[in-house]
Design an enzyme around this catalytic site. Structure first.
Site, PDB file in Angstrom:
ATOM      1  N   ARG A  36     -43.006 -65.082 -95.492  1.00  0.00           N
ATOM      2  CA  ARG A  36     -44.935 -64.711 -95.151  1.00  0.00           C
ATOM      3  C   ARG A  36     -45.407 -63.231 -95.539  1.00  0.00           C
ATOM      4  O   ARG A  36     -46.829 -63.681 -95.527  1.00  0.00           O
ATOM      5  CB  ARG A  36     -44.996 -65.323 -93.765  1.00  0.00           C
ATOM      6  CG  ARG A  36     -46.816 -65.443 -93.216  1.00  0.00           C
ATOM      7  CD  ARG A  36     -46.302 -65.782 -91.491  1.00  0.00           C
ATOM      8  NE  ARG A  36     -47.777 -65.106 -90.936  1.00  0.00           N
ATOM      9  CZ  ARG A  36     -48.423 -65.763 -90.931  1.00  0.00           C
ATOM     10  NH1 ARG A  36     -48.864 -67.490 -91.442  1.00  0.00           N
ATOM     11  NH2 ARG A  36     -49.863 -65.275 -90.773  1.00  0.00           N
ATOM     12  N   ILE A  62     -55.480 -65.989 -93.108  1.00  0.00           N
ATOM     13  CA  ILE A  62     -54.272 -66.656 -93.094  1.00  0.00           C
ATOM     14  C   ILE A  62     -53.971 -66.606 -92.126  1.00  0.00           C
ATOM     15  O   ILE A  62     -54.136 -65.853 -90.839  1.00  0.00           O
ATOM     16  CB  ILE A  62     -52.934 -65.169 -94.413  1.00  0.00           C
ATOM     17  CG1 ILE A  62     -51.547 -66.165 -93.745  1.00  0.00           C
ATOM     18  CG2 ILE A  62     -52.492 -63.997 -92.926  1.00  0.00           C
ATOM     19  CD1 ILE A  62     -49.813 -65.844 -94.684  1.00  0.00           C
ATOM     20  N   SER A  63     -53.809 -67.722 -92.025  1.00  0.00           N
ATOM     21  CA  SER A  63     -53.023 -68.929 -90.118  1.00  0.00           C
ATOM     22  C   SER A  63     -53.039 -68.059 -89.279  1.00  0.00           C
ATOM     23  O   SER A  63     -51.060 -67.985 -90.358  1.00  0.00           O
ATOM     24  CB  SER A  63     -53.772 -70.323 -90.076  1.00  0.00           C
ATOM     25  OG  SER A  63     -55.128 -70.603 -91.403  1.00  0.00           O
ATOM     26  N   GLN A  64     -52.583 -68.395 -87.810  1.00  0.00           N
ATOM     27  CA  GLN A  64     -51.243 -68.762 -87.536  1.00  0.00           C
ATOM     28  C   GLN A  64     -49.714 -68.914 -87.620  1.00  0.00           C
ATOM     29  O   GLN A  64     -50.111 -70.085 -88.109  1.00  0.00           O
ATOM     30  CB  GLN A  64     -52.156 -68.496 -86.242  1.00  0.00           C
ATOM     31  CG  GLN A  64     -51.495 -68.559 -85.232  1.00  0.00           C
ATOM     32  CD  GLN A  64     -51.644 -68.738 -84.137  1.00  0.00           C
ATOM     33  OE1 GLN A  64     -53.087 -69.425 -83.584  1.00  0.00           O
ATOM     34  NE2 GLN A  64     -51.044 -68.931 -82.914  1.00  0.00           N
TER      35      GLN A  64
END
Length: 215
Positions: A36, A62-64
């Protein structure tokens, strides 16, 4: 350093995902594997495995990690599927899907983000991903139908073209609501029509397009 990132990934999976009910072993394995930190700027890499979204430029995020895992798990991917992703963004969710499906088609509205995502995905060796710039709310008719569709931006309503591009038994996950908060909706195409269920509250950037919000 890489070893530290692997430890951070393992910690992320154990503390943020497993403890919140993410059980699919394939999803957990993908989340442990995909780096990530490579999908965010160098300045933010130390925060890449923290329990929150991060900016990626162009007012996008960028999503959790938990939300990525939750949406991915809801698609119930087995490995043979053709998946459509709306909102490539950083490319992180794309990589997770590429680990779990046979082919991933991803649409991004912003060329600058798509260019960056393509570079990272190619560098990591994902060969089962096809990217394009376009209005994601219209889907990808030339490649339809899809076994699963994931929308990583908030919509005022479920975009009808996406429902139309699902196979029978296909699953669509999309955040639906106003511009401040949404409900994560699972849409399943069944013989009787459409079945909807809620996966909980969330907050995403706006889905811009003909079937989304105006820019």
């Amino acid at each position: 350093m890489n070893n530290n990132f692997q430890k951070a990934r393992d910690r992320m999976v154990d503390t943020q995902l497993v403890t919140r009910g993410i059980y699919d072993p394939r999803v957990l394995a993908a989340m442990r594997k995909v780096p990530r930190h490579l999908f965010v700027s160098e300045a933010l890499q130390s925060q890449a495995y923290a329990d929150h979204p991060l900016p990626i430029g162009d007012k996008q995020t960028i999503s959790q990690p938990y939300i990525v895992a939750l949406m991915t798990e809801a698609l119930q991917l087995q490995g043979h599927e053709k998946v459509l992703e709306i909102g490539t963004g950083s490319g992180y969710q794309t990589a997770i899907l590429a680990e779990l499906a046979e082919r991933v088609f991803s649409i991004e509205r912003l060329p600058s983000l798509l260019h960056k995502a393509r570079h990272i995905l190619e560098k990591l060796g994902y060969r089962n991903v096809v990217l394009k710039v376009g209005d994601g709310t219209m889907g990808w008719p030339e490649e339809a139908p899809f076994d699963a569709i994931l929308v990583s931006a908030g919509a005022p309503k479920v975009p009808q073209p996406l429902v139309d591009q699902l196979v029978m038994g296909g699953r669509l996950v999309v955040p639906v609501g106003d511009r401040l908060s949404q409900d994560l909706v699972l849409v399943e195409r069944v013989p009787e029509g459409i079945r909807k269920s809620s996966l909980g509250g969330c907050r995403f950037v706006d889905l811009i397009g003909k079937w989304g919000w105006e820019e």
